[in-house]
Enzyme design. Sequence first.
Site, PDB file in Angstrom:
ATOM      1  CE1 TYR A   1      -3.965   2.108   0.575  1.00  0.00           C
ATOM      2  CE2 TYR A   1      -2.834   2.973   2.498  1.00  0.00           C
ATOM      3  CZ  TYR A   1      -3.887   3.031   1.602  1.00  0.00           C
ATOM      4  OH  TYR A   1      -4.847   4.003   1.730  1.00  0.00           O
ATOM      5  CG  ASP A   2       2.799   2.180   3.669  1.00  0.00           C
ATOM      6  OD1 ASP A   2       1.589   1.882   3.644  1.00  0.00           O
ATOM      7  OD2 ASP A   2       3.446   2.257   4.733  1.00  0.00           O
TER       8      ASP A   2
ATOM      9  CB  SER B   1     -15.601  -0.497  11.073  1.00  0.00           C
ATOM     10  OG  SER B   1     -14.284  -0.725  10.654  1.00  0.00           O
ATOM     11  CG  ASN B   2     -12.125  -4.130  13.857  1.00  0.00           C
ATOM     12  OD1 ASN B   2     -12.830  -4.475  12.924  1.00  0.00           O
ATOM     13  ND2 ASN B   2     -10.902  -4.600  14.026  1.00  0.00           N
ATOM     14  CG  PHE B   3     -12.437   0.079  18.903  1.00  0.00           C
ATOM     15  CD1 PHE B   3     -11.839  -1.181  18.882  1.00  0.00           C
ATOM     16  CD2 PHE B   3     -11.660   1.175  19.294  1.00  0.00           C
ATOM     17  CE1 PHE B   3     -10.493  -1.347  19.218  1.00  0.00           C
ATOM     18  CE2 PHE B   3     -10.316   1.021  19.647  1.00  0.00           C
ATOM     19  CZ  PHE B   3      -9.732  -0.240  19.605  1.00  0.00           C
TER      20      PHE B   3
ATOM     21  NE  ARG C   1      -1.073   7.521   9.644  1.00  0.00           N
ATOM     22  CZ  ARG C   1      -1.578   6.319   9.329  1.00  0.00           C
ATOM     23  NH1 ARG C   1      -2.858   6.091   9.443  1.00  0.00           N
ATOM     24  NH2 ARG C   1      -0.785   5.363   8.912  1.00  0.00           N
TER      25      ARG C   1
ATOM     26  CG  ASP D   1      -0.147  -0.182  14.126  1.00  0.00           C
ATOM     27  OD1 ASP D   1      -1.102  -0.881  13.773  1.00  0.00           O
ATOM     28  OD2 ASP D   1      -0.281   0.954  14.622  1.00  0.00           O
TER      29      ASP D   1
ATOM     30  N   GLY E   1      -2.208   0.336  23.147  1.00  0.00           N
ATOM     31  CA  GLY E   1      -3.250   1.340  22.917  1.00  0.00           C
ATOM     32  C   GLY E   1      -2.753   2.768  23.023  1.00  0.00           C
TER      33      GLY E   1
ATOM     34  NE  ARG F   1     -10.683   1.170   6.511  1.00  0.00           N
ATOM     35  CZ  ARG F   1     -10.808   1.898   5.403  1.00  0.00           C
ATOM     36  NH1 ARG F   1     -10.034   2.929   5.197  1.00  0.00           N
ATOM     37  NH2 ARG F   1     -11.713   1.584   4.505  1.00  0.00           N
TER      38      ARG F   1
HETATM   39  P1  NAD Z   1     -12.865   1.345  -0.062  1.00  0.00           P
HETATM   40  O1  NAD Z   1     -12.224   0.005  -0.069  1.00  0.00           O
HETATM   41  O2  NAD Z   1     -14.217   1.468   0.552  1.00  0.00           O
HETATM   42  O3  NAD Z   1     -12.940   1.957  -1.521  1.00  0.00           O
HETATM   43  C1  NAD Z   1     -12.050   1.607  -2.559  1.00  0.00           C
HETATM   44  C2  NAD Z   1     -12.863   1.230  -3.786  1.00  0.00           C
HETATM   45  O4  NAD Z   1     -11.973   0.923  -4.875  1.00  0.00           O
HETATM   46  C3  NAD Z   1     -13.737  -0.029  -3.563  1.00  0.00           C
HETATM   47  O5  NAD Z   1     -15.071   0.260  -3.918  1.00  0.00           O
HETATM   48  C4  NAD Z   1     -13.101  -1.065  -4.463  1.00  0.00           C
HETATM   49  O6  NAD Z   1     -14.024  -2.020  -4.941  1.00  0.00           O
HETATM   50  C5  NAD Z   1     -12.498  -0.202  -5.567  1.00  0.00           C
HETATM   51  N1  NAD Z   1     -11.393  -0.857  -6.285  1.00  0.00           N
HETATM   52  C6  NAD Z   1     -10.328  -1.510  -5.763  1.00  0.00           C
HETATM   53  N2  NAD Z   1      -9.535  -2.011  -6.731  1.00  0.00           N
HETATM   54  C7  NAD Z   1     -10.105  -1.659  -7.920  1.00  0.00           C
HETATM   55  C8  NAD Z   1      -9.774  -1.889  -9.290  1.00  0.00           C
HETATM   56  N3  NAD Z   1      -8.688  -2.607  -9.638  1.00  0.00           N
HETATM   57  N4  NAD Z   1     -10.597  -1.388 -10.239  1.00  0.00           N
HETATM   58  C9  NAD Z   1     -11.710  -0.685  -9.911  1.00  0.00           C
HETATM   59  N5  NAD Z   1     -12.082  -0.438  -8.627  1.00  0.00           N
HETATM   60  C10 NAD Z   1     -11.287  -0.922  -7.643  1.00  0.00           C
HETATM   61  O7  NAD Z   1     -11.818   2.308   0.668  1.00  0.00           O
HETATM   62  P2  NAD Z   1     -11.951   3.849   1.094  1.00  0.00           P
HETATM   63  O8  NAD Z   1     -11.671   3.908   2.536  1.00  0.00           O
HETATM   64  O9  NAD Z   1     -13.191   4.443   0.558  1.00  0.00           O
HETATM   65  O10 NAD Z   1     -10.687   4.467   0.342  1.00  0.00           O
HETATM   66  C11 NAD Z   1     -10.821   5.199  -0.851  1.00  0.00           C
HETATM   67  C12 NAD Z   1      -9.481   5.835  -1.215  1.00  0.00           C
HETATM   68  O11 NAD Z   1      -9.049   6.691  -0.175  1.00  0.00           O
HETATM   69  C13 NAD Z   1      -8.364   4.821  -1.434  1.00  0.00           C
HETATM   70  O12 NAD Z   1      -7.567   5.228  -2.537  1.00  0.00           O
HETATM   71  C14 NAD Z   1      -7.569   4.893  -0.166  1.00  0.00           C
HETATM   72  O13 NAD Z   1      -6.220   4.565  -0.376  1.00  0.00           O
HETATM   73  C15 NAD Z   1      -7.742   6.349   0.225  1.00  0.00           C
HETATM   74  N6  NAD Z   1      -7.582   6.534   1.679  1.00  0.00           N
HETATM   75  C16 NAD Z   1      -8.574   6.186   2.538  1.00  0.00           C
HETATM   76  C17 NAD Z   1      -8.379   6.359   3.910  1.00  0.00           C
HETATM   77  C18 NAD Z   1      -9.454   6.034   4.905  1.00  0.00           C
HETATM   78  O14 NAD Z   1      -9.238   6.252   6.107  1.00  0.00           O
HETATM   79  N7  NAD Z   1     -10.614   5.571   4.528  1.00  0.00           N
HETATM   80  C19 NAD Z   1      -7.161   6.855   4.378  1.00  0.00           C
HETATM   81  C20 NAD Z   1      -6.172   7.155   3.468  1.00  0.00           C
HETATM   82  C21 NAD Z   1      -6.388   7.008   2.109  1.00  0.00           C
HETATM   83  N1  UDP Z   2      -6.323  -1.061  15.920  1.00  0.00           N
HETATM   84  C1  UDP Z   2      -6.683  -1.614  17.133  1.00  0.00           C
HETATM   85  N2  UDP Z   2      -7.701  -2.519  17.150  1.00  0.00           N
HETATM   86  C2  UDP Z   2      -8.391  -2.890  16.026  1.00  0.00           C
HETATM   87  C3  UDP Z   2      -8.029  -2.311  14.790  1.00  0.00           C
HETATM   88  C4  UDP Z   2      -6.979  -1.404  14.781  1.00  0.00           C
HETATM   89  O1  UDP Z   2      -6.110  -1.298  18.182  1.00  0.00           O
HETATM   90  O2  UDP Z   2      -9.314  -3.719  16.137  1.00  0.00           O
HETATM   91  C5  UDP Z   2      -5.239  -0.051  15.903  1.00  0.00           C
HETATM   92  C6  UDP Z   2      -4.149  -0.306  14.863  1.00  0.00           C
HETATM   93  O3  UDP Z   2      -3.135  -1.138  15.386  1.00  0.00           O
HETATM   94  C7  UDP Z   2      -3.672   1.111  14.593  1.00  0.00           C
HETATM   95  C8  UDP Z   2      -4.911   1.982  14.791  1.00  0.00           C
HETATM   96  O4  UDP Z   2      -5.818   1.187  15.549  1.00  0.00           O
HETATM   97  O5  UDP Z   2      -2.692   1.479  15.533  1.00  0.00           O
HETATM   98  C9  UDP Z   2      -5.584   2.400  13.478  1.00  0.00           C
HETATM   99  O6  UDP Z   2      -5.748   1.221  12.699  1.00  0.00           O
HETATM  100  P1  UDP Z   2      -6.567   1.183  11.336  1.00  0.00           P
HETATM  101  O7  UDP Z   2      -6.468  -0.221  10.845  1.00  0.00           O
HETATM  102  O8  UDP Z   2      -7.922   1.732  11.529  1.00  0.00           O
HETATM  103  O9  UDP Z   2      -5.826   2.184  10.358  1.00  0.00           O
HETATM  104  P2  UDP Z   2      -4.288   2.610  10.111  1.00  0.00           P
HETATM  105  O10 UDP Z   2      -4.204   3.984  10.618  1.00  0.00           O
HETATM  106  O11 UDP Z   2      -3.372   1.683  10.838  1.00  0.00           O
HETATM  107  O12 UDP Z   2      -4.133   2.532   8.641  1.00  0.00           O
END
Ligand code: NAD
Ligand code: UDP
Length: 311
Positions: A146-147, A190-192, A278, A274, A208, A187
């Site tokens: 991802y990163d 949603s988990n908590f 942030r 982890d 924590g 994430r």
């Molecule tokens: P999400 O998984 O709900 O949405 C991603 C969408 O992309 C999904 O609907 C998935 O089906 C679609 N997708 C994946 N691979 C694909 C492909 N090959 N072709 C077409 N569609 C594809 O996730 P999200 O949380 O809504 O994240 C959306 C964007 O925001 C992502 O790019 C993510 O990296 C970025 N982002 C989100 C967060 C967050 O906290 N939610 C944080 C940082 C960055």
């Molecule tokens: N985390 C946790 N319990 C969970 C899920 C996540 O303690 O059930 C922690 C995880 O280790 C991280 C933070 O919560 O330190 C945020 O995690 P998340 O997966 O939501 O997103 P991230 O910021 O790591 O991408």
Amino acid sequence: MEKVLVTGGAGFIGSHLCDLLIAKGFFVYCLDNLLTGKRGNIKSLESNPNFKFMNVDLIKNRIDIPEVNYIFHLASPASPADFKNLSEEIALVNSLGTLNLLKLAVDKKAKFLMASTSEVYGDPEEHPQKESYRGNVNSFGPRSCYDESKRFAETLVYIYRKKFNLDARLIRIFNTYGPRMRKNDGRVVSNFINQAILERPLTVYGNGEQTRSFCFVSDMVTGIFKAMFSKGTEGEIFNLGNPEEYKMIDLANKIKKMTESNSKITYSDLPEDDPSRRCPDILKAKEILNWEPKVKMDEGLQKTIEYYRSI
Ligand code: NAD
Ligand code: UDP
């Protein structure tokens, strides 16, 4: 009527962005392969004549659109829980997928927005993180798919701006939460919440003490919209997130209280790499986009709790 393409439009953030763009009067192409998104997220839009869903895999398929003025590239799984099973899909949608879209943008003379992530800062050694910070990232570990692919996507955007004069900008999204986040997304919010509602133990990883800063999704999509349409965004990078920082143990207790749950809190190993702290520096977004989050954590969590109780 101006036409926009939202990739990942059936996902969590993407579907809220589609709602906003329809409300603002655009024609919206919503492209998604439903890997982590679902049709249910865009159900209310599907009968709208200004909305078209395209079930397309960005990695494999050519994107067949006659005309598009703006491209928002959000497609990519984003939950660390997916980094194991979807590692290749993640690496490729952010590399090959981004390349395909950049070619489309050049071909159609469309303006481009790349949704990058705070993960490009890795486990940051600078706090809070400014856009100029170059990060502390592991290229060979469980989060690298991802990163590093997001970092590579940023580089591709840089190349296409220089080579083809593409009008493009990057946003770095920090942890975002709200309705339509998958229940079993893995994430923390949603988990908590779901653990608390079901009176199951809240699973804190590590001790924590690690922190995150959470932005409600309506604030996030307003920021994304402004990053595309405000003056002075071409070629720029914007952190988008809420600078209010929480320890995960405090978040667990807050959610327990808000849901009136008797759940216990359990502790397990912190996942490898982890990030320990942030928090976004959003001064640039404040100054150039005139944007900052408005929704308080209690209000956003309440809406999210209500959503999970309703599904
Ligand atoms: P999400 O998984 O709900 O949405 C991603 C969408 O992309 C999904 O609907 C998935 O089906 C679609 N997708 C994946 N691979 C694909 C492909 N090959 N072709 C077409 N569609 C594809 O996730 P999200 O949380 O809504 O994240 C959306 C964007 O925001 C992502 O790019 C993510 O990296 C970025 N982002 C989100 C967060 C967050 O906290 N939610 C944080 C940082 C960055
Ligand atoms: N985390 C946790 N319990 C969970 C899920 C996540 O303690 O059930 C922690 C995880 O280790 C991280 C933070 O919560 O330190 C945020 O995690 P998340 O997966 O939501 O997103 P991230 O910021 O790591 O991408």
